[in-house]
Write a protein that holds these residues in place. Structure first.
Motif, PDB file in Angstrom:
ATOM      1  N   UNK A  69      89.526  87.739  47.522  1.00  0.00           N
ATOM      2  CA  UNK A  69      90.824  87.075  47.968  1.00  0.00           C
ATOM      3  C   UNK A  69      91.206  87.483  46.716  1.00  0.00           C
ATOM      4  N   UNK A  88      98.184  79.150  48.451  1.00  0.00           N
ATOM      5  CA  UNK A  88      96.977  78.832  49.323  1.00  0.00           C
ATOM      6  C   UNK A  88      95.455  79.856  49.066  1.00  0.00           C
ATOM      7  N   UNK A  89      95.610  79.418  47.974  1.00  0.00           N
ATOM      8  CA  UNK A  89      94.081  80.563  47.361  1.00  0.00           C
ATOM      9  C   UNK A  89      93.760  79.388  46.615  1.00  0.00           C
ATOM     10  N   UNK A 133      94.173  75.924  47.714  1.00  0.00           N
ATOM     11  CA  UNK A 133      93.520  76.294  49.172  1.00  0.00           C
ATOM     12  C   UNK A 133      92.186  75.907  49.489  1.00  0.00           C
ATOM     13  N   UNK A 134      92.016  77.613  49.449  1.00  0.00           N
ATOM     14  CA  UNK A 134      90.884  78.134  50.344  1.00  0.00           C
ATOM     15  C   UNK A 134      90.214  77.206  49.482  1.00  0.00           C
ATOM     16  N   UNK A 178      88.632  73.688  49.641  1.00  0.00           N
ATOM     17  CA  UNK A 178      87.770  73.991  50.942  1.00  0.00           C
ATOM     18  C   UNK A 178      86.547  74.591  51.145  1.00  0.00           C
ATOM     19  N   UNK A 179      85.993  76.061  49.929  1.00  0.00           N
ATOM     20  CA  UNK A 179      85.487  76.313  50.771  1.00  0.00           C
ATOM     21  C   UNK A 179      84.181  76.959  49.083  1.00  0.00           C
ATOM     22  N   UNK A 237      82.366  82.797  52.507  1.00  0.00           N
ATOM     23  CA  UNK A 237      83.638  82.146  52.847  1.00  0.00           C
ATOM     24  C   UNK A 237      83.458  82.020  54.467  1.00  0.00           C
ATOM     25  N   UNK A 246      94.245  77.775  55.972  1.00  0.00           N
ATOM     26  CA  UNK A 246      94.367  78.242  54.664  1.00  0.00           C
ATOM     27  C   UNK A 246      94.378  79.998  54.568  1.00  0.00           C
ATOM     28  N   UNK A 247      93.229  79.876  55.297  1.00  0.00           N
ATOM     29  CA  UNK A 247      92.308  81.183  55.387  1.00  0.00           C
ATOM     30  C   UNK A 247      93.467  82.578  56.021  1.00  0.00           C
ATOM     31  N   UNK A 286      96.471  81.595  57.006  1.00  0.00           N
ATOM     32  CA  UNK A 286      97.350  81.968  55.974  1.00  0.00           C
ATOM     33  C   UNK A 286      96.988  83.535  54.995  1.00  0.00           C
ATOM     34  N   UNK A 287      96.400  83.417  54.862  1.00  0.00           N
ATOM     35  CA  UNK A 287      96.431  84.488  53.476  1.00  0.00           C
ATOM     36  C   UNK A 287      96.470  85.741  54.298  1.00  0.00           C
TER      37      UNK A 287
END
Lengths: 120, 518
Positions: free
Chosen positions: A31, A99-100, A102-103, A106-107, A115, B162-163, B165-166
């Motif tokens: 990502x 956002x990255x 956050x990702x 979470x993962x 993911x 979030x995924x 959103x990305x």
């Protein structure tokens, strides 16, 4: 043919960079690399806009001695537009980085395959 | 003319923009104020939009020059019947959805209330800016404001939000950059960014390849933004995982405002005969739209989550709107604009219903909906109205918009599209009646331990399973809070009213909104 390529080199560079960014956005599985691709993609568009404002022999768009006609100056408008677009790009990158984060929290990874495996 | 009338075109943007800055300042001390400031700002915009629409219809197009700079040098806000109409629709739905958002924001995002409404108002500002501006670059900036805030709002959801959103950031940025490139190409050949000025300067240049490329970039970029079929992949995830107040705000508005931009670019910036005759753009669009109508509906059938099903339904409905644009005759475009009205009301209603159900049940899984008609009768009545409008049962608005689209297809002698509209309608029936069947006829499975305990006692006394469930449900009528139910019912009533008065709406507003030359 070579003349054709060389005389429009700014456009070729812009197309090359844009396609590079496009490939990274679509083809890369990480990502973060996608985000880098997005930045390259947007920067390519800025280069395009900046290059269309430039004239051969044009000078700064400030009233100067010896340059009376509009043709003596580079066109400042595309450059001003790009200032706005750069602001937009910086905010997009900022939002995307948040956002990255956050990702990642979470993962615990930014690899798309991993993911997707953990969500299935 | 008083000051509100002369300044309405700028107030419609400025009030929500400034209020969104005021929210974190005031909300820092009084957390509860965020909701009211947001509601009042959107209400003020609604008033401005109504004033603007009535002024446009009586006095003709309104021009507002920012900072007194005259076009084509300065930025100009232009209100004609088309965006006057869009402005009222967007403000009205935003207002209703905002009212209903209070409870679900308090439940789903209790700590982020102040920040949520700050970004929420910015998103509204972006949408209104897209609608009122008369400058293609200014439109790009507002497009990005709306998109950036949308990315943020989606990312605060749970699960894969979030995924999603990305994914949306990547696709949305490509769309916006393509739009920006289109602006650049037009600037190279004309040296202007003003829509009215471009419309005058472009016709002699229609054979230029640069103009063709610009058109291609515009259409592809906007197709990503509106989620037109092959480019829709960001849409279902984004609207499914977004918190329900966000999805019920964005789902009806974002894509429809994108459709407005598409109409603006294809028929105002470019003259209609360019988009229709010189290049086969409208033909291509209408075939893609036909595919979207079928594929979106088929995908909607197989979903088990209500929000996801509705999101695929958006893909299908965007197909209807774009088909109307692609038919490029007056009847088709009337159908298209009426369908935009219908879609915003219906999707606003249905996504708010999904929000109310999520609020009560904690899930939007369709298979958990059994006996919902008894538990939430008002909400489900509104759902029924929305479903009827999507299917196109008279006298809901959906019937009339589909009627005009079919008439438009017949006028264009495109019999395939008539068949596609009818087929897509049948598919709509399947996916909505599946929900209604579960919610109305299927007995509820007892889930909680407490209910099982009760059941044991009842069985011991000779009662039956169904009796106890029905009794429990009818007694414990468990409706969502009034602040959610009332806006939902207003939207449901709006669908019906818009349907019954659809010919009035067409005669008074929509027929003037159709760009000249079609």
């Amino acid at each position: 043919m070579l003349d054709y390529l060389v005389s429009k080199y700014n456009y070729w560079i812009y197309i090359f960079l844009m396609m590079l960014g496009f490939y990274a956005m679509m083809g890369k599985r990480n990502l973060m690399k996608k985000l880098i691709g997005m930045s390259i993609f947007q920067t390519a568009i800025f280069l395009f806009f900046i290059s269309i404002g430039v004239k051969k022999g044009g000078t700064l768009p400030i009233m100067m001695e010896g340059a009376a006609r509009a043709a003596d100056y580079v066109n400042p408008l595309p450059h001003v537009l790009m200032l706005t677009a750069i602001v937009v790009m910086v905010s997009t990158t900022g939002v995307a980085l948040a956002v990255l984060l956050l990702i990642y929290r979470r993962y615990k990874t930014l690899e798309e395959n991993e993911i997707l495996r953990s969500t299935r | 003319m008083n000051i509100v009338q002369t300044q309405a075109a700028i107030l419609i943007i400025m009030v929500p923009l400034m209020s969104s800055y005021a929210i974190p300042v005031i909300g820092w001390r009084w957390k509860g104020s965020a909701y009211f400031i947001a509601l009042m700002a959107i209400g003020a915009s609604l008033v401005c939009a109504l004033i603007l629409l009535s002024m446009v219809l009586t006095q003709g197009t309104i021009h507002y020059h920012l900072g007194g700079w005259f076009p084509p040098w300065g930025i100009e806000y232009v209100i004609d019947p088309l965006n006057g109409f869009m402005g009222v629709v967007v403000c009205l739905i935003s207002f209703l959805v905002t009212i209903s958002s209070k409870k679900s924001v308090e439940k789903e995002l209790p700590e982020k209330k102040v920040r949520f409404y700050t970004i929420y108002l910015l998103l509204f500002t972006g949408l209104m800016g897209i609608v009122v501006t008369g400058d293609v670059f200014n439109l790009y900036v507002f497009l990005e404001i709306a998109a950036l805030t949308a990315y943020t709002l989606i990312a605060i959801g749970k699960g894969e939000a979030p995924l999603a959103s990305f994914k949306y950031i990547i696709m949305g940025t490509i769309g916006a950059c393509f739009y920006l490139l289109g602006v650049g190409y037009l600037y190279i050949v004309t040296g202007s960014l003003n829509i009215a000025d471009l419309a005058q300067l472009l016709p002699p240049l229609y054979n230029s390849k640069v103009v063709l490329t610009a058109m291609a970039f515009f259409v592809i970029g906007l197709s990503i933004k509106i989620g037109l079929f092959p480019l829709h992949i960001w849409l279902p995830d984004a609207y499914t995982y977004a918190p329900s107040p966000v999805s019920s705000f964005m789902a009806p508005l974002m894509t429809k405002v994108g459709c407005y931009v598409l109409i603006r670019i294809m028929f105002t910036v470019f003259k209609p005969y360019f988009s229709i005759e010189l290049i086969p753009m409208t033909t291509i669009l209408s075939w893609v739209a036909a595919a979207a109508m079928i594929v979106g509906s088929i995908f909607a059938i197989v979903q088990s989550d209500l929000k996801r099903m509705l999101a695929y339904s958006i893909v299908a409905q965007i197909g209807y709107i774009v088909l109307g644009i692609g038919l490029a005759n007056r009847t088709g475009l009337t159908g298209s604009l009426l369908h935009i009205l219908n879609e915003t009301f219906t999707k606003g209603c249905l996504f708010s219903v999904a929000g109310a159900i999520t609020y009560k049940l904690g899930t939007s899984d369709i298979y958990q909906f059994s006996n919902l008609f008894k538990r939430m009768p008002l909400t489900m009545a509104a759902f029924l109205m929305g479903a009827f409008s999507m299917v196109g049962v008279p006298p809901t608005c959906g019937f009339f918009s589909k009627l005009f689209l079919i008439l438009g297809s017949i006028e264009a002698r495109q019999w395939v599209f008539v068949a596609v509209i009818l087929a897509s309608t049948l598919l709509n029936v399947i996916y909505f009646f599946r929900v209604i069947e579960i919610a109305y006829f299927k007995p509820r499975q007892l889930a909680t331990e407490k209910e099982k305990e009760i059941l044991k006692v009842v069985y011991a006394n000779g009662g039956s399973y169904e009796k106890i469930v029905n009794k429990a449900d009818s007694q414990g009528m468990n409706e969502a809070p009034l602040s959610m139910v009332i806006p939902i019912l207003v939207m449901a009533a709006g669908i019906l009213i818009a349907g019954i008065f659809s010919f009035d709406i067409i005669a008074r507003v929509i027929q003037f909104a159709i760009p000249s030359g079609i």
